[in-house]
Design an enzyme around this catalytic site. Structure first.
Site, mmCIF file in Angstrom:
data_model
loop_
_atom_site.group_PDB
_atom_site.id
_atom_site.type_symbol
_atom_site.label_atom_id
_atom_site.label_comp_id
_atom_site.label_asym_id
_atom_site.label_seq_id
_atom_site.Cartn_x
_atom_site.Cartn_y
_atom_site.Cartn_z
ATOM 1 C CE LYS A 112 -4.441 -1.493 1.757
ATOM 2 N NZ LYS A 112 -5.519 -1.279 2.708
ATOM 3 C CE LYS A 194 -5.747 -7.543 -2.656
ATOM 4 N NZ LYS A 194 -5.586 -7.170 -1.243
ATOM 5 C CE LYS A 197 -13.554 -2.147 -0.600
ATOM 6 N NZ LYS A 197 -13.565 -1.910 0.848
HETATM 7 P P1 AMP Z 1 -10.981 -4.460 1.850
HETATM 8 O O1 AMP Z 1 -11.413 -4.209 0.460
HETATM 9 O O2 AMP Z 1 -9.490 -4.419 1.961
HETATM 10 O O3 AMP Z 1 -11.695 -3.639 2.880
HETATM 11 O O4 AMP Z 1 -11.338 -5.977 2.164
HETATM 12 C C1 AMP Z 1 -12.557 -6.411 2.701
HETATM 13 C C2 AMP Z 1 -12.607 -7.915 2.713
HETATM 14 O O5 AMP Z 1 -12.602 -8.423 1.370
HETATM 15 C C3 AMP Z 1 -11.425 -8.597 3.418
HETATM 16 O O6 AMP Z 1 -11.904 -9.726 4.132
HETATM 17 C C4 AMP Z 1 -10.542 -9.038 2.287
HETATM 18 O O7 AMP Z 1 -9.779 -10.163 2.609
HETATM 19 C C5 AMP Z 1 -11.565 -9.388 1.203
HETATM 20 N N1 AMP Z 1 -10.980 -9.204 -0.141
HETATM 21 C C6 AMP Z 1 -10.465 -8.064 -0.659
HETATM 22 N N2 AMP Z 1 -10.022 -8.254 -1.922
HETATM 23 C C7 AMP Z 1 -10.278 -9.566 -2.224
HETATM 24 C C8 AMP Z 1 -10.055 -10.378 -3.387
HETATM 25 N N3 AMP Z 1 -9.504 -9.893 -4.501
HETATM 26 N N4 AMP Z 1 -10.435 -11.683 -3.326
HETATM 27 C C9 AMP Z 1 -11.004 -12.195 -2.211
HETATM 28 N N5 AMP Z 1 -11.236 -11.482 -1.085
HETATM 29 C C10 AMP Z 1 -10.890 -10.180 -1.074
HETATM 30 N N1 TRP Z 2 -7.985 -4.985 7.337
HETATM 31 C C1 TRP Z 2 -9.184 -5.525 6.766
HETATM 32 C C2 TRP Z 2 -9.133 -5.332 5.239
HETATM 33 O O1 TRP Z 2 -8.464 -4.483 4.732
HETATM 34 C C3 TRP Z 2 -10.415 -4.886 7.308
HETATM 35 C C4 TRP Z 2 -10.535 -5.102 8.776
HETATM 36 C C5 TRP Z 2 -10.362 -4.166 9.742
HETATM 37 C C6 TRP Z 2 -10.854 -6.329 9.433
HETATM 38 N N2 TRP Z 2 -10.582 -4.707 10.971
HETATM 39 C C7 TRP Z 2 -10.860 -6.018 10.822
HETATM 40 C C8 TRP Z 2 -11.128 -7.620 8.985
HETATM 41 C C9 TRP Z 2 -11.128 -7.013 11.758
HETATM 42 C C10 TRP Z 2 -11.378 -8.608 9.942
HETATM 43 C C11 TRP Z 2 -11.387 -8.304 11.321
HETATM 44 O O2 TRP Z 2 -9.801 -6.034 4.562
#
Ligand code: AMP
Ligand code: TRP
Length: 327
Positions: A112, A194, A197
């Site tokens: 990141k 991957k 977002k």
């Molecule tokens: P985030 O978008 O980082 O807030 O992720 C939210 C949730 O989505 C987390 O549990 C991540 O592990 C899951 N996640 C994010 N990107 C992917 C992906 N490309 N494939 C599967 N799970 C994902």
């Molecule tokens: N870090 C996780 C992500 O980017 C989001 C997240 C924050 C999370 N606190 C958490 C996931 C606690 C599981 C449990 O996807």
């Protein structure tokens, strides 16, 4: 006693089918079997710059999407992280028992922060301590997440065990639940990356609120390879990714899917996959429209949920204060 589940998702950026298949879909299945707490992690979102009005709006969008995807307020709690100050307080305390070396090993920060590490915020570096705090505050047994969060879960376990050793049994040591299928959905434009977002490419991700036209266009443009047969083969990441998404939406086995596509071409696979995604998302999109039309009701649902779990967080903080000799 039912086991407690906790998981979190950031409100910012558009939610894509990777988030849905990797995390959200697991959150809504078998809600009755566990005691579920889900959190929209706005304090994690501000580790990178955010426009205040957009952040506020995106919290509601996320809440609307999660309820629309099937989070049932009767069976699960869904609240906003900043509504419970204990998250920030425990994060500070955990900072003080976490060695720098443990945090420096986290690969997500490296991804990141990119090349401009010196300009990344301290918060972005320290993000996993806040995540550990989210989880440990609620005596969590299980944490459903996508594959990318596995390392953060291991860190959370290490921090909990270290605290318990130093100050006596205080935290439950949690375990991750990672889906067997689609734990890591890859970008349609580049199946070696991957689905994310923050990736700007127009044909990178299918978002949960994409219209059928857009979904069809994106899937049709997906990168495949120059072979012909349609098989689950990890060495062919483009086709493997498309088949995995198909499998996660339909629930069919690999053998059933390979038999279904025997003798067909990539054009058929893409057309049928787009259809499966469109139909999978349709009911969610319809329910979402109703939720988002009533923001006051959404805010009320989130506030009630925070009230339900605040006492759990406060009891944990009391225990932590006592053990550490604070106050
Ligand atoms: P985030 O978008 O980082 O807030 O992720 C939210 C949730 O989505 C987390 O549990 C991540 O592990 C899951 N996640 C994010 N990107 C992917 C992906 N490309 N494939 C599967 N799970 C994902
Ligand atoms: N870090 C996780 C992500 O980017 C989001 C997240 C924050 C999370 N606190 C958490 C996931 C606690 C599981 C449990 O996807």
């Amino acid at each position: 006693m039912k086991k407690r589940i906790f998981s979190g998702i950031q409100p910012t950026g558009k939610v894509h089918i990777g988030n849905y298949l990797g995390a959200i879909k697991q959150w809504v299945t078998n809600q009755g079997d566990h005691d579920n707490i889900y959190c929209i992690v706005d304090l994690h979102a501000i580790t990178v710059p955010q426009d205040p009005a957009e952040l506020k709006a995106s919290i509601r969008t996320m809440a609307g999407l999660l309820f629309a995807a099937g989070i049932d307020p009767e069976q699960s709690v869904l609240f906003v992280q900043s509504a419970i100050p204990a998250h920030s307080e425990l994060a500070w305390i955990l900072n003080c028992i976490t060695p720098m070396g443990w945090m420096e090993r986290m690969t997500q920060f490296k991804e990141k922060a990119g090349k401009d590490r010196e300009r990344a915020s301290v918060g972005l570096f320290d993000y996993p301590a806040l995540m550990a705090s989210d989880i440990l505050l609620y005596d969590t047994h299980l944490v459903p997440v996508g594959e990318d969060q596995k390392q953060h879960l291991e860190l959370t376990r290490d921090i909990a065990q270290r605290f318990n050793r130093q100050y006596g049994e205080t935290f439950v040591v949690p375990e991750p639940i990672i889906p067997k299928i689609a734990a890591r959905v890859m970008g349609l434009d580049d199946p070696t990356k991957k689905m994310s977002k923050s990736e700007p490419g127009k044909f990178h991700a299918v978002y949960m609120l994409d219209t059928p036209d857009v979904i069809l266009k994106k899937v049709k443009r997906a990168t495949t390879d120059s072979l012909r047969d349609i098989r689950f083969d990890e060495n062919r990441p483009g086709v493997f990714n498309l088949l995995s998404i198909y499998q996660a939406f339909t629930g069919e086995t690999e053998a059933e899917i390979e038999a279904h596509f025997a003798g067909k071409g990539y054009g058929d696979l893409k057309k049928e996959l787009a259809e499966v995604i469109i139909e999978g998302l349709r009911p969610i999109q319809e329910r979402y429209a109703k939720f988002i039309a009533d923001p006051a009701q959404l805010d009320a649902l989130l506030a009630q949920s925070a009230d339900k779990v605040r006492p759990i967080a406060e009891a944990t903080m009391k225990r932590v204060h006592q053990r550490m000799g604070l106050g």
